[in-house]
Design an enzyme around this catalytic site. Structure first.
Site, PDB file in Angstrom:
ATOM      1  N   ASP A 138      -6.659 -17.179   2.007  1.00 38.07           N
ATOM      2  CA  ASP A 138      -6.293 -18.798   1.533  1.00 38.07           C
ATOM      3  C   ASP A 138      -6.781 -19.665   2.596  1.00 38.07           C
ATOM      4  O   ASP A 138      -6.427 -19.935   3.810  1.00 38.07           O
ATOM      5  CB  ASP A 138      -4.822 -18.874   1.365  1.00 38.07           C
ATOM      6  CG  ASP A 138      -4.421 -20.314   1.350  1.00 38.07           C
ATOM      7  OD1 ASP A 138      -5.120 -21.101   0.992  1.00 38.07           O
ATOM      8  OD2 ASP A 138      -2.853 -20.267   0.781  1.00 38.07           O
ATOM      9  N   HIS A 147      -1.747 -12.925  -1.583  1.00 39.77           N
ATOM     10  CA  HIS A 147      -3.025 -13.473  -0.561  1.00 39.77           C
ATOM     11  C   HIS A 147      -2.941 -14.770  -0.248  1.00 39.77           C
ATOM     12  O   HIS A 147      -3.952 -15.397  -0.023  1.00 39.77           O
ATOM     13  CB  HIS A 147      -4.438 -12.965  -1.823  1.00 39.77           C
ATOM     14  CG  HIS A 147      -4.612 -11.760  -1.619  1.00 39.77           C
ATOM     15  ND1 HIS A 147      -5.598 -10.961  -2.624  1.00 39.77           N
ATOM     16  CD2 HIS A 147      -4.051 -10.639  -1.004  1.00 39.77           C
ATOM     17  CE1 HIS A 147      -5.488  -9.774  -2.462  1.00 39.77           C
ATOM     18  NE2 HIS A 147      -4.558  -9.532  -1.618  1.00 39.77           N
ATOM     19  N   THR A 148      -1.755 -15.570  -0.382  1.00 39.93           N
ATOM     20  CA  THR A 148      -1.784 -16.959   0.083  1.00 39.93           C
ATOM     21  C   THR A 148      -1.405 -16.771   1.658  1.00 39.93           C
ATOM     22  O   THR A 148      -1.435 -17.691   2.215  1.00 39.93           O
ATOM     23  CB  THR A 148      -0.507 -17.516  -0.612  1.00 39.93           C
ATOM     24  OG1 THR A 148      -0.207 -19.112   0.006  1.00 39.93           O
ATOM     25  CG2 THR A 148       0.936 -16.836  -0.481  1.00 39.93           C
ATOM     26  N   SER A 169      -4.220 -22.525   4.126  1.00 40.59           N
ATOM     27  CA  SER A 169      -3.163 -22.319   4.746  1.00 40.59           C
ATOM     28  C   SER A 169      -2.548 -20.672   4.767  1.00 40.59           C
ATOM     29  O   SER A 169      -1.691 -20.175   4.233  1.00 40.59           O
ATOM     30  CB  SER A 169      -1.628 -23.037   4.184  1.00 40.59           C
ATOM     31  OG  SER A 169      -1.646 -22.836   2.890  1.00 40.59           O
ATOM     32  N   GLU A 201      -2.869   9.765   3.738  1.00 37.57           N
ATOM     33  CA  GLU A 201      -3.294   8.357   2.957  1.00 37.57           C
ATOM     34  C   GLU A 201      -3.812   7.458   3.834  1.00 37.57           C
ATOM     35  O   GLU A 201      -4.649   6.586   3.412  1.00 37.57           O
ATOM     36  CB  GLU A 201      -1.638   8.202   2.415  1.00 37.57           C
ATOM     37  CG  GLU A 201      -1.791   7.414   1.210  1.00 37.57           C
ATOM     38  CD  GLU A 201      -0.100   7.042   0.873  1.00 37.57           C
ATOM     39  OE1 GLU A 201       0.577   8.106   0.760  1.00 37.57           O
ATOM     40  OE2 GLU A 201       0.437   6.169   0.883  1.00 37.57           O
ATOM     41  N   PRO A 248      -5.825  -0.927  -5.917  1.00 38.71           N
ATOM     42  CA  PRO A 248      -6.847  -1.615  -6.538  1.00 38.71           C
ATOM     43  C   PRO A 248      -7.894  -2.082  -5.402  1.00 38.71           C
ATOM     44  O   PRO A 248      -7.489  -2.042  -4.377  1.00 38.71           O
ATOM     45  CB  PRO A 248      -6.115  -2.896  -7.013  1.00 38.71           C
ATOM     46  CG  PRO A 248      -5.022  -2.903  -5.997  1.00 38.71           C
ATOM     47  CD  PRO A 248      -4.451  -1.694  -5.828  1.00 38.71           C
ATOM     48  N   SER A 251       4.905   7.435   2.934  1.00 40.20           N
ATOM     49  CA  SER A 251       3.658   8.311   3.115  1.00 40.20           C
ATOM     50  C   SER A 251       2.640   7.555   3.704  1.00 40.20           C
ATOM     51  O   SER A 251       1.874   8.072   4.475  1.00 40.20           O
ATOM     52  CB  SER A 251       3.431   8.812   1.850  1.00 40.20           C
ATOM     53  OG  SER A 251       3.132   7.536   0.870  1.00 40.20           O
ATOM     54  N   HIS A 303       0.822  -1.117  -0.046  1.00 39.85           N
ATOM     55  CA  HIS A 303      -0.088  -0.137  -0.051  1.00 39.85           C
ATOM     56  C   HIS A 303       0.870   1.313  -0.029  1.00 39.85           C
ATOM     57  O   HIS A 303       0.453   2.186  -0.529  1.00 39.85           O
ATOM     58  CB  HIS A 303      -0.970  -0.105   1.221  1.00 39.85           C
ATOM     59  CG  HIS A 303      -2.231  -0.898   0.952  1.00 39.85           C
ATOM     60  ND1 HIS A 303      -3.519  -0.616   1.100  1.00 39.85           N
ATOM     61  CD2 HIS A 303      -2.417  -1.915   0.364  1.00 39.85           C
ATOM     62  CE1 HIS A 303      -4.219  -1.500   0.665  1.00 39.85           C
ATOM     63  NE2 HIS A 303      -3.722  -2.376   0.275  1.00 39.85           N
ATOM     64  N   ASP A 304       2.120   1.114   0.599  1.00 36.35           N
ATOM     65  CA  ASP A 304       2.944   2.567   0.707  1.00 36.35           C
ATOM     66  C   ASP A 304       3.431   2.459  -0.861  1.00 36.35           C
ATOM     67  O   ASP A 304       3.551   3.556  -1.418  1.00 36.35           O
ATOM     68  CB  ASP A 304       4.002   2.016   1.524  1.00 36.35           C
ATOM     69  CG  ASP A 304       5.217   3.316   1.524  1.00 36.35           C
ATOM     70  OD1 ASP A 304       4.593   4.439   1.498  1.00 36.35           O
ATOM     71  OD2 ASP A 304       6.351   2.937   1.617  1.00 36.35           O
TER      72      ASP A 304
HETATM   73  C1  HEM Z   1      -5.781  -6.406  -7.231  1.00 40.02           C
HETATM   74  C2  HEM Z   1      -5.024  -6.420  -6.338  1.00 40.02           C
HETATM   75  C3  HEM Z   1      -5.378  -6.272  -4.939  1.00 40.02           C
HETATM   76  C4  HEM Z   1      -6.652  -6.153  -4.375  1.00 40.02           C
HETATM   77  C5  HEM Z   1      -8.097  -6.052  -4.776  1.00 40.02           C
HETATM   78  C6  HEM Z   1      -6.416  -6.507  -3.011  1.00 40.02           C
HETATM   79  C7  HEM Z   1      -7.335  -6.150  -1.776  1.00 40.02           C
HETATM   80  C8  HEM Z   1      -7.093  -6.635  -0.465  1.00 40.02           C
HETATM   81  C9  HEM Z   1      -8.079  -6.698   0.495  1.00 40.02           C
HETATM   82  C10 HEM Z   1      -9.634  -6.237   0.333  1.00 40.02           C
HETATM   83  C11 HEM Z   1      -7.379  -7.219   1.673  1.00 40.02           C
HETATM   84  C12 HEM Z   1      -8.221  -7.391   2.841  1.00 40.02           C
HETATM   85  C13 HEM Z   1      -8.215  -6.314   3.875  1.00 40.02           C
HETATM   86  C14 HEM Z   1      -8.796  -6.235   5.237  1.00 40.02           C
HETATM   87  O1  HEM Z   1      -9.751  -6.888   5.432  1.00 40.02           O
HETATM   88  O2  HEM Z   1      -8.388  -5.561   6.182  1.00 40.02           O
HETATM   89  C15 HEM Z   1      -6.299  -7.640   1.375  1.00 40.02           C
HETATM   90  C16 HEM Z   1      -5.244  -8.160   2.156  1.00 40.02           C
HETATM   91  C17 HEM Z   1      -3.971  -8.429   1.895  1.00 40.02           C
HETATM   92  N1  HEM Z   1      -3.516  -8.169   0.533  1.00 40.02           N
HETATM   93 FE1  HEM Z   1      -4.247  -7.387  -1.031  1.00 40.02          FE
HETATM   94  N2  HEM Z   1      -5.160  -6.709  -2.509  1.00 40.02           N
HETATM   95  C18 HEM Z   1      -4.470  -6.893  -3.640  1.00 40.02           C
HETATM   96  C19 HEM Z   1      -3.005  -6.994  -4.271  1.00 40.02           C
HETATM   97  C20 HEM Z   1      -2.235  -7.238  -3.029  1.00 40.02           C
HETATM   98  C21 HEM Z   1      -0.808  -7.285  -3.374  1.00 40.02           C
HETATM   99  C22 HEM Z   1      -0.162  -6.967  -4.812  1.00 40.02           C
HETATM  100  C23 HEM Z   1       0.028  -7.574  -2.268  1.00 40.02           C
HETATM  101  C24 HEM Z   1       1.531  -7.656  -1.834  1.00 40.02           C
HETATM  102  C25 HEM Z   1       2.285  -7.964  -2.790  1.00 40.02           C
HETATM  103  C26 HEM Z   1      -1.150  -7.681  -1.350  1.00 40.02           C
HETATM  104  C27 HEM Z   1      -1.105  -8.230  -0.190  1.00 40.02           C
HETATM  105  C28 HEM Z   1      -2.066  -8.540   0.793  1.00 40.02           C
HETATM  106  C29 HEM Z   1      -1.751  -9.116   2.217  1.00 40.02           C
HETATM  107  C30 HEM Z   1      -0.594  -9.901   2.743  1.00 40.02           C
HETATM  108  C31 HEM Z   1      -3.372  -9.088   2.765  1.00 40.02           C
HETATM  109  C32 HEM Z   1      -3.641  -9.689   4.192  1.00 40.02           C
HETATM  110  C33 HEM Z   1      -3.415  -8.543   5.259  1.00 40.02           C
HETATM  111  C34 HEM Z   1      -3.568  -8.843   6.636  1.00 40.02           C
HETATM  112  O3  HEM Z   1      -3.674 -10.098   6.948  1.00 40.02           O
HETATM  113  O4  HEM Z   1      -3.597  -8.046   7.233  1.00 40.02           O
HETATM  114  N3  HEM Z   1      -2.656  -7.531  -1.757  1.00 40.02           N
HETATM  115  N4  HEM Z   1      -6.130  -7.217  -0.018  1.00 40.02           N
END
Ligand code: HEM
Length: 316
Positions: free
Chosen positions: A225, A173-174, A228, A70, A143, A61, A51-52
């Protein structure tokens, strides 16, 4: 990924070797310490770095707090792990004051988080400067789970990332979790059809409905996921293939022919391993001091008031 533009921005592996040789070890031990207490901090730190980086480059930021920053944007709902960065910064300030940027701490913490959860490791190019500009509107570059694939591609392309990078990076998201509010609209009356999202597998739908019932707590968390959530492995891509992705944006990777090929990886019938994951290494154009202190209550919040009126001068 992104190595050439990075080099031209002056980032390099081992950047702190001479003026803060323990920097990487300090970040690593701090992340480990928090991870051993609560393993969910690893996905939180990875998401924080992503996000940064998507808003004005990797310039920390996202750490700046204050009205309309932000961090207050809806896209940044649920961001966690700030205390880990604060702690590492405190330790680094004690041994090498004013040297290590928060943006670099974020990049190192993300790498260490992936490593700790069993994913790939990599050398982090360092030397980012911390930016002083932080505005909630900038977060629109991020996104959204309801974005169609075309919009996801555009948002990644705007960062200089390819469609292939999109699939690789979403493989993050794994690990981690999502709140019900980001996907419960898929579970009934999806796109006003009266039916759930047809791309959710028949077996998975009742599980999701049980976790996020109508009128349930929108902030309840569910693993991204299902198999796991604490391990950086291939099961996320298997879930996408099998209709078991939680977020609509993740599942859409399978409905788009080009992205489906990427999810499959080299071998039809297989799924790719998320081994090439690298969060972009660049930094914000408006980045400034490397040693800026933005721990809670000490950050440059006051600067926010003037940030858009005056661009700070580039360092010499
Ligand atoms: C189309 C692209 C993406 C969308 C729409 C998206 C959306 C989201 C959403 C909605 C969540 C849940 C947030 C919450 O409930 O607080 C999430 C969690 C997460 N996202 Fe993404 N994400 C995207 C790409 C990425 C990328 C590129 C990364 C890192 C390289 C990433 C890493 C993560 C991680 C690790 C979590 C889990 C966070 C936690 O457990 O606190 N995401 N994402």
């Amino acid at each position: 990924m992104r190595s050439s533009p990075v080099s031209s921005q002056g980032l390099q592996v081992g950047f702190y070797d001479s003026n803060c040789p323990d920097a990487e070890d300090i970040v690593r031990s701090t992340v480990e310490q928090y991870y051993n207490r609560d393993a969910t901090v690893a996905p939180a730190l990875l998401r924080l770095h992503f996000h940064d980086c998507f808003v004005q480059g990797c310039d920390a930021s996202v750490l700046i707090s204050g009205p309309s920053s932000e961090r207050t944007a809806p896209q940044n709902t649920g961001l966690r792990g700030f205390e880990v960065i604060d702690d590492a910064k405190s330790q680094l300030e004690a041994v090498c004051p004013g040297v290590v940027s928060c943006a670099d701490i974020l990049a190192l913490a993300a790498r260490d988080s992936v490593d700790l959860t069993g994913g790939p490791s990599w050398s982090v190019q360092l030397g980012r400067r911390d930016g002083r500009v932080s505005s909630a509107s900038g977060a629109s570059a991020l996104p959204s789970p309801a974005d169609p694939v075309s919009v996801q591609k555009q948002k990644f392309a705007a960062q200089g990332l390819s469609d292939k990078d999109l699939v690789t990076l979403v493989g993050a998201h794994t690990i981690g979790q999502t709140e019900c509010q980001f996907f419960s609209y898929r579970l009934s009356n999806f796109t006003a059809t009266g039916n759930p999202d047809p791309s959710i597998s028949q077996a998975f739908l009742p599980q999701l409905r049980a976790l996020c019932p109508p009128n349930g707590d929108p902030r309840r968390t569910v693993a991204l996921d299902k198999d796991s959530p604490g391990a950086f492995d291939v099961s996320f891509f298997k879930n996408v293939r099998d209709g078991n992705a939680v977020l609509e944006s993740d599942q859409r990777l399978w409905s788009d022919a080009g992205r489906r090929a990427e999810v499959r990886g080299e071998h039809p019938g297989a799924v790719r391993a998320p081994v090439q994951l690298r969060v972009p290494q660049g930094h914000g154009e408006d980045g400034r001091s490397r040693g800026e202190d933005r721990r809670a209550g000490r950050g440059p919040e006051a600067l926010l008031q003037n940030q858009l009126k005056k661009r700070p001068a580039r360092p010499g």
